[in-house]
Design a protein around this motif. Structure first.
Motif, PDB file in Angstrom:
ATOM      1  N   SER A   1     -33.150  -8.228 -45.394  1.00 33.24           N
ATOM      2  CA  SER A   1     -34.146  -7.430 -44.668  1.00 33.24           C
ATOM      3  C   SER A   1     -34.860  -8.277 -43.620  1.00 33.24           C
ATOM      4  O   SER A   1     -35.072  -7.831 -42.479  1.00 33.24           O
ATOM      5  CB  SER A   1     -35.164  -6.840 -45.644  1.00 33.24           C
ATOM      6  N   ILE A   2     -35.220  -9.508 -44.004  1.00 29.97           N
ATOM      7  CA  ILE A   2     -35.910 -10.391 -43.071  1.00 29.97           C
ATOM      8  C   ILE A   2     -35.002 -10.755 -41.902  1.00 29.97           C
ATOM      9  O   ILE A   2     -35.423 -10.765 -40.740  1.00 29.97           O
ATOM     10  CB  ILE A   2     -36.410 -11.665 -43.796  1.00 29.97           C
ATOM     11  N   LEU A   3     -33.737 -11.030 -42.187  1.00 26.77           N
ATOM     12  CA  LEU A   3     -32.789 -11.353 -41.116  1.00 26.77           C
ATOM     13  C   LEU A   3     -32.560 -10.149 -40.198  1.00 26.77           C
ATOM     14  O   LEU A   3     -32.398 -10.305 -38.985  1.00 26.77           O
ATOM     15  CB  LEU A   3     -31.467 -11.825 -41.720  1.00 26.77           C
ATOM     16  N   GLY A   4     -32.564  -8.944 -40.777  1.00 23.94           N
ATOM     17  CA  GLY A   4     -32.444  -7.740 -39.955  1.00 23.94           C
ATOM     18  C   GLY A   4     -33.646  -7.563 -39.046  1.00 23.94           C
ATOM     19  O   GLY A   4     -33.505  -7.209 -37.863  1.00 23.94           O
ATOM     20  N   LEU A   5     -34.857  -7.808 -39.601  1.00 21.61           N
ATOM     21  CA  LEU A   5     -36.078  -7.739 -38.795  1.00 21.61           C
ATOM     22  C   LEU A   5     -36.044  -8.794 -37.695  1.00 21.61           C
ATOM     23  O   LEU A   5     -36.454  -8.537 -36.557  1.00 21.61           O
ATOM     24  CB  LEU A   5     -37.301  -7.942 -39.686  1.00 21.61           C
TER      25      LEU A   5
ATOM     26  N   LEU B   1     -45.206 -13.633 -33.295  1.00 21.32           N
ATOM     27  CA  LEU B   1     -44.595 -12.857 -34.377  1.00 21.32           C
ATOM     28  C   LEU B   1     -43.126 -13.225 -34.535  1.00 21.32           C
ATOM     29  O   LEU B   1     -42.610 -13.324 -35.659  1.00 21.32           O
ATOM     30  CB  LEU B   1     -44.743 -11.363 -34.081  1.00 21.32           C
ATOM     31  N   LEU B   2     -42.446 -13.450 -33.423  1.00 21.16           N
ATOM     32  CA  LEU B   2     -41.042 -13.870 -33.468  1.00 21.16           C
ATOM     33  C   LEU B   2     -40.913 -15.223 -34.164  1.00 21.16           C
ATOM     34  O   LEU B   2     -40.021 -15.429 -34.990  1.00 21.16           O
ATOM     35  CB  LEU B   2     -40.484 -13.949 -32.052  1.00 21.16           C
ATOM     36  N   PHE B   3     -41.819 -16.144 -33.850  1.00 15.18           N
ATOM     37  CA  PHE B   3     -41.796 -17.457 -34.500  1.00 15.18           C
ATOM     38  C   PHE B   3     -42.024 -17.337 -36.002  1.00 15.18           C
ATOM     39  O   PHE B   3     -41.362 -18.011 -36.799  1.00 15.18           O
ATOM     40  CB  PHE B   3     -42.866 -18.362 -33.886  1.00 15.18           C
ATOM     41  N   VAL B   4     -42.961 -16.491 -36.394  1.00 16.97           N
ATOM     42  CA  VAL B   4     -43.237 -16.285 -37.817  1.00 16.97           C
ATOM     43  C   VAL B   4     -42.005 -15.752 -38.529  1.00 16.97           C
ATOM     44  O   VAL B   4     -41.673 -16.180 -39.646  1.00 16.97           O
ATOM     45  CB  VAL B   4     -44.438 -15.330 -38.000  1.00 16.97           C
ATOM     46  N   ALA B   5     -41.306 -14.825 -37.882  1.00 17.60           N
ATOM     47  CA  ALA B   5     -40.083 -14.269 -38.476  1.00 17.60           C
ATOM     48  C   ALA B   5     -39.009 -15.346 -38.612  1.00 17.60           C
ATOM     49  O   ALA B   5     -38.306 -15.414 -39.631  1.00 17.60           O
ATOM     50  CB  ALA B   5     -39.570 -13.110 -37.620  1.00 17.60           C
ATOM     51  N   PHE B   6     -38.866 -16.193 -37.600  1.00 15.97           N
ATOM     52  CA  PHE B   6     -37.895 -17.290 -37.669  1.00 15.97           C
ATOM     53  C   PHE B   6     -38.209 -18.236 -38.819  1.00 15.97           C
ATOM     54  O   PHE B   6     -37.337 -18.616 -39.604  1.00 15.97           O
ATOM     55  CB  PHE B   6     -37.892 -18.079 -36.355  1.00 15.97           C
ATOM     56  N   ILE B   7     -39.469 -18.645 -38.910  1.00 15.27           N
ATOM     57  CA  ILE B   7     -39.874 -19.596 -39.948  1.00 15.27           C
ATOM     58  C   ILE B   7     -39.710 -18.977 -41.336  1.00 15.27           C
ATOM     59  O   ILE B   7     -39.232 -19.633 -42.273  1.00 15.27           O
ATOM     60  CB  ILE B   7     -41.337 -20.038 -39.703  1.00 15.27           C
ATOM     61  N   SER B   8     -40.079 -17.713 -41.453  1.00 10.86           N
ATOM     62  CA  SER B   8     -39.945 -17.024 -42.743  1.00 10.86           C
ATOM     63  C   SER B   8     -38.475 -16.924 -43.149  1.00 10.86           C
ATOM     64  O   SER B   8     -38.138 -17.085 -44.327  1.00 10.86           O
ATOM     65  CB  SER B   8     -40.554 -15.619 -42.661  1.00 10.86           C
TER      66      SER B   8
ATOM     67  N   MET C   1     -34.097 -18.285 -46.737  1.00 14.53           N
ATOM     68  CA  MET C   1     -32.719 -18.741 -46.894  1.00 14.53           C
ATOM     69  C   MET C   1     -32.652 -19.965 -47.795  1.00 14.53           C
ATOM     70  O   MET C   1     -31.736 -20.104 -48.621  1.00 14.53           O
ATOM     71  CB  MET C   1     -32.105 -19.045 -45.519  1.00 14.53           C
ATOM     72  N   GLY C   2     -33.626 -20.872 -47.637  1.00 14.14           N
ATOM     73  CA  GLY C   2     -33.674 -22.030 -48.517  1.00 14.14           C
ATOM     74  C   GLY C   2     -33.947 -21.641 -49.951  1.00 14.14           C
ATOM     75  O   GLY C   2     -33.322 -22.175 -50.885  1.00 14.14           O
ATOM     76  N   TYR C   3     -34.856 -20.694 -50.159  1.00 18.93           N
ATOM     77  CA  TYR C   3     -35.189 -20.227 -51.506  1.00 18.93           C
ATOM     78  C   TYR C   3     -33.981 -19.566 -52.164  1.00 18.93           C
ATOM     79  O   TYR C   3     -33.677 -19.808 -53.346  1.00 18.93           O
ATOM     80  CB  TYR C   3     -36.348 -19.248 -51.422  1.00 18.93           C
ATOM     81  N   SER C   4     -33.264 -18.740 -51.397  1.00 16.78           N
ATOM     82  CA  SER C   4     -32.071 -18.076 -51.927  1.00 16.78           C
ATOM     83  C   SER C   4     -30.993 -19.092 -52.297  1.00 16.78           C
ATOM     84  O   SER C   4     -30.322 -18.962 -53.335  1.00 16.78           O
ATOM     85  CB  SER C   4     -31.529 -17.083 -50.891  1.00 16.78           C
TER      86      SER C   4
ATOM     87  N   LEU D   1     -27.037 -25.246 -38.418  1.00 18.31           N
ATOM     88  CA  LEU D   1     -26.379 -24.549 -37.315  1.00 18.31           C
ATOM     89  C   LEU D   1     -27.160 -23.304 -36.903  1.00 18.31           C
ATOM     90  O   LEU D   1     -27.398 -23.070 -35.710  1.00 18.31           O
ATOM     91  CB  LEU D   1     -24.956 -24.168 -37.717  1.00 18.31           C
ATOM     92  N   VAL D   2     -27.574 -22.508 -37.891  1.00 14.55           N
ATOM     93  CA  VAL D   2     -28.361 -21.308 -37.595  1.00 14.55           C
ATOM     94  C   VAL D   2     -29.676 -21.676 -36.932  1.00 14.55           C
ATOM     95  O   VAL D   2     -30.121 -21.019 -35.970  1.00 14.55           O
ATOM     96  CB  VAL D   2     -28.614 -20.504 -38.893  1.00 14.55           C
ATOM     97  N   SER D   3     -30.330 -22.737 -37.419  1.00 14.32           N
ATOM     98  CA  SER D   3     -31.606 -23.170 -36.848  1.00 14.32           C
ATOM     99  C   SER D   3     -31.450 -23.625 -35.398  1.00 14.32           C
ATOM    100  O   SER D   3     -32.305 -23.356 -34.557  1.00 14.32           O
ATOM    101  CB  SER D   3     -32.203 -24.305 -37.691  1.00 14.32           C
TER     102      SER D   3
END
Length: 264
Positions: free
Chosen positions: A55-59, A195-202, A207-210, A224-226
């Motif tokens: 969901s976060i990646l979709g947002l 807001l875009l930066f917050v979404a990136f950081i989140s 992803m690390g938590y998962s 690579l994604v970063s």
């Protein structure tokens, strides 16, 4: 410009590098937390975490597309405004020949000086307020001189197909300059960028938590994604910073006018 209070004072590279480092750090923190709670989390919670990550990646994708579109539209608008102004100035220069002979040389000299000032101010960073104010005052003074000359020429030759045509082109010249100046002040609202930066950081943290919950470190894909995220952010910021970043509006049409004036 008033919208860009917090971020505009920093270079695009500084912002992007900082964002990249923060994403990596948050990813590592998220991974360690995930590893810590791994044994205490059941499969259902892990599955739910995966859904939240999606969901976060979709947002993130939605915000990214929206922000990139905004910055690209503003860049295109500034490019078109420059072309419109160059066309307006070129038309005014051509219509100088329609003025009574006593006014042609003066009008041509004023217009050549006007082009020179517009080219020089086009090179200035928007953060150089004092220099830009000085140039704008000179430009305004030239506009007044041109308008005063047009009034005198109209009194001598009031025909709409001669002096009237020059007055019309002069009016278009002034309007196009005002429009271009207005577009320079229009950037993507800073709250959207933050807001875009917050979404990136989140997204980096989740992803690390998962990855921590699964017990598998995915360092190469995360880096690579970063990097890709940082590059996209750089393009968005650079497009949104007229006269400052690597991507700038091509001013060749104004240089052509300047060169023609010098040759003429």
């Amino acid at each position: 410009m008033s919208q860009q209070i917090l971020l505009y004072g920093y270079s695009s590279i500084t912002i992007v590098v900082t964002l990249f480092v923060v994403i990596i750090v948050l990813n590592e923190i998220g991974f360690r937390i995930g590893r810590y709670v791994q044994s205490r989390t059941d499969s259902e919670a892990k599955s739910l975490t995966g859904s939240i990550q999606a969901s976060i990646l979709g947002l993130l994708a939605l915000l990214l597309g929206f922000t990139f579109s905004m910055s690209m539209q503003r860049f295109d608008s500034r490019s078109l405004a420059l072309i419109d102004e160059a066309n307006a100035i070129g038309t005014a220069i051509l219509r100088v020949q329609l003025l009574p002979s006593d006014y042609r040389n003066e009008a041509k000299e004023l217009l050549n000086e006007y082009v020179r000032l517009r080219v020089e101010i086009g090179r200035l960073d928007l953060t150089k307020k004092t220099e830009r104010l000085s140039y704008n005052q000179e430009i305004s003074s030239l506009q007044k001189q041109l308008w005063s000359l047009a009034i005198k020429a109209t009194a001598e030759d009031p025909r709409p197909v001669t002096t009237g045509a020059f007055v019309s082109s002069l009016n278009q010249l002034i309007d196009s300059q005002g429009k271009r100046n207005a577009l320079l002040q229009m950037q993507v609202p800073e709250v959207v960028v933050i807001l875009l930066f917050v979404a990136f950081i989140s997204s980096g943290g989740i992803m690390g938590y998962s990855a921590g919950l699964s017990g598998t470190r995915m360092l190469a894909p995360i880096v690579l994604v970063s990097i890709l995220i940082a590059l996209i952010v750089f393009i968005i910021i650079d497009l949104d910073r007229p006269k400052r970043g690597l991507i700038k509006v091509n001013q060749s049409v104004m240089f052509d006018l300047l060169n023609k004036g010098a040759k003429g």
